[in-house]
Design an enzyme around this catalytic site. Sequence first.
Site, PDB file in Angstrom:
ATOM      1  N   ASP A  47       0.637  -1.119   0.033  1.00  0.00           N
ATOM      2  CA  ASP A  47      -0.117   0.000   0.431  1.00  0.00           C
ATOM      3  C   ASP A  47       0.933   1.025   0.310  1.00  0.00           C
ATOM      4  OD1 ASP A  47       0.717  -0.210   2.530  1.00  0.00           O
ATOM      5  OD2 ASP A  47      -1.020   0.269   3.692  1.00  0.00           O
ATOM      6  N   SER A  48       2.364   1.178  -0.116  1.00  0.00           N
ATOM      7  CA  SER A  48       2.914   2.396  -0.199  1.00  0.00           C
ATOM      8  C   SER A  48       2.998   2.569  -1.656  1.00  0.00           C
ATOM      9  CB  SER A  48       4.829   1.693   0.394  1.00  0.00           C
ATOM     10  OG  SER A  48       4.562   0.454  -0.864  1.00  0.00           O
ATOM     11  N   ASP A  51      -0.867  -6.393  -0.064  1.00  0.00           N
ATOM     12  CA  ASP A  51      -1.354  -4.821   0.860  1.00  0.00           C
ATOM     13  C   ASP A  51      -2.599  -5.272   0.891  1.00  0.00           C
ATOM     14  OD1 ASP A  51       0.137  -4.896   2.885  1.00  0.00           O
ATOM     15  OD2 ASP A  51       1.413  -3.404   1.853  1.00  0.00           O
ATOM     16  N   LYS A  88      -0.738  -9.288   2.475  1.00  0.00           N
ATOM     17  CA  LYS A  88      -0.339  -8.432   4.086  1.00  0.00           C
ATOM     18  C   LYS A  88      -1.398  -8.275   5.197  1.00  0.00           C
ATOM     19  CE  LYS A  88       3.215  -5.972   4.075  1.00  0.00           C
ATOM     20  NZ  LYS A  88       2.468  -4.718   4.475  1.00  0.00           N
ATOM     21  N   GLU A 142      -1.474  -5.372   8.595  1.00  0.00           N
ATOM     22  CA  GLU A 142      -0.803  -4.818   9.912  1.00  0.00           C
ATOM     23  C   GLU A 142      -1.329  -4.827  10.859  1.00  0.00           C
ATOM     24  OE1 GLU A 142       0.083  -0.933   9.250  1.00  0.00           O
ATOM     25  OE2 GLU A 142       0.700  -0.856   6.976  1.00  0.00           O
ATOM     26  N   GLU A 179       9.319  -4.610  10.484  1.00  0.00           N
ATOM     27  CA  GLU A 179       9.658  -2.968  10.437  1.00  0.00           C
ATOM     28  C   GLU A 179      10.599  -2.073  11.118  1.00  0.00           C
ATOM     29  OE1 GLU A 179       6.889  -1.082   7.553  1.00  0.00           O
ATOM     30  OE2 GLU A 179       7.923   0.929   7.383  1.00  0.00           O
TER      31      GLU A 179
HETATM   32  O1  KIV Z   1       3.920  -1.460   1.685  1.00  0.00           O
HETATM   33  C1  KIV Z   1       4.108  -1.186   1.974  1.00  0.00           C
HETATM   34  O2  KIV Z   1       5.348  -1.148   0.146  1.00  0.00           O
HETATM   35  C2  KIV Z   1       4.861  -2.802   2.682  1.00  0.00           C
HETATM   36  C3  KIV Z   1       6.572  -3.112   3.221  1.00  0.00           C
HETATM   37  C4  KIV Z   1       7.304  -1.647   3.425  1.00  0.00           C
HETATM   38  C5  KIV Z   1       6.762  -3.438   4.426  1.00  0.00           C
HETATM   39  O3  KIV Z   1       4.122  -2.457   3.715  1.00  0.00           O
END
Ligand code: KIV
Length: 279
Positions: free
Chosen positions: A49-50, A88, A118, A120, A186
Amino acid sequence: MSATARKKAPNAQDIRARKGGEPLVSLTAYTTPMARLMDDHCDFVLVGDSVGMVLHGLESTLGVTMEMMVMHGQAVSRGLESAMMVIDMPFASYEHSPAEAFRNAAQLMSETSAGAVKLEGGVEMAETIRFLVKRGIPVMAHIGLTPQSINTLGGYKVQGRDEQAEAVLEDARAVAEAGAFSVVLEKVPHKLADQITDEIEIPTIGIGASAGCDGQILVVDDMVGFFTAFKPKFVKRYAELGPLAEAAIAEYAAEVRARTFPADEHVFSDQAPSKGPKT
Ligand code: KIV
């Protein structure tokens, strides 16, 4: 739905089985061309989600939507053959209830062909992880600095120093016990990352953690130097593509203004070239 199974890619069980073995290599990707470049080099690729900050110019990951994740997931999927794809779950798509998490995780997987999601969170997300795994959704957990919680964490700070260490350790134990096949650590102190890696039975994937983790992940635009707004300490720049691209754009702009681009070799004559014998 556009789910098409890829041939050689490892699955969540294969990644899980790499605990303690050769380090797992991973990067984020958001587009087909970038996914193609990393396919031969990565064990898994994360549609992170970055993407909201890196490609859409958002200030945090909080504004990332399911629609954005599906679109970028589909794009990345078209570029991968041999790396597994993990996607994510965006903010507010899984926290409310395990049932809502299941609906959204199932949508992400079926519409993008990702092999896992993934999410959090540690202890507080253990019940949701268990619910998803029991219903066929492999989950990679993400603990330590969890960027979707910056408003409660008070910023992008190292997590797990001093008396906080026990809480991060508890998170790691909880997600492993709940059935996650791996966990991203992280921005946690390297000794704590090593302790977690030694103690839990699933692979740890470090980002700002320790070389002793079972694998590493970086945001690709950070490590090739495309994302230059800021550089966290844990990022190593393996290239400086941002300044290179800007120099190319500046040269193009100057040539357009000087009418030296396009040159003769870039334009078409009014007659098709004759098809003479090849020499
Ligand atoms: O969203 C992302 O890029 C991440 C990584 C930095 C692990 O969660």
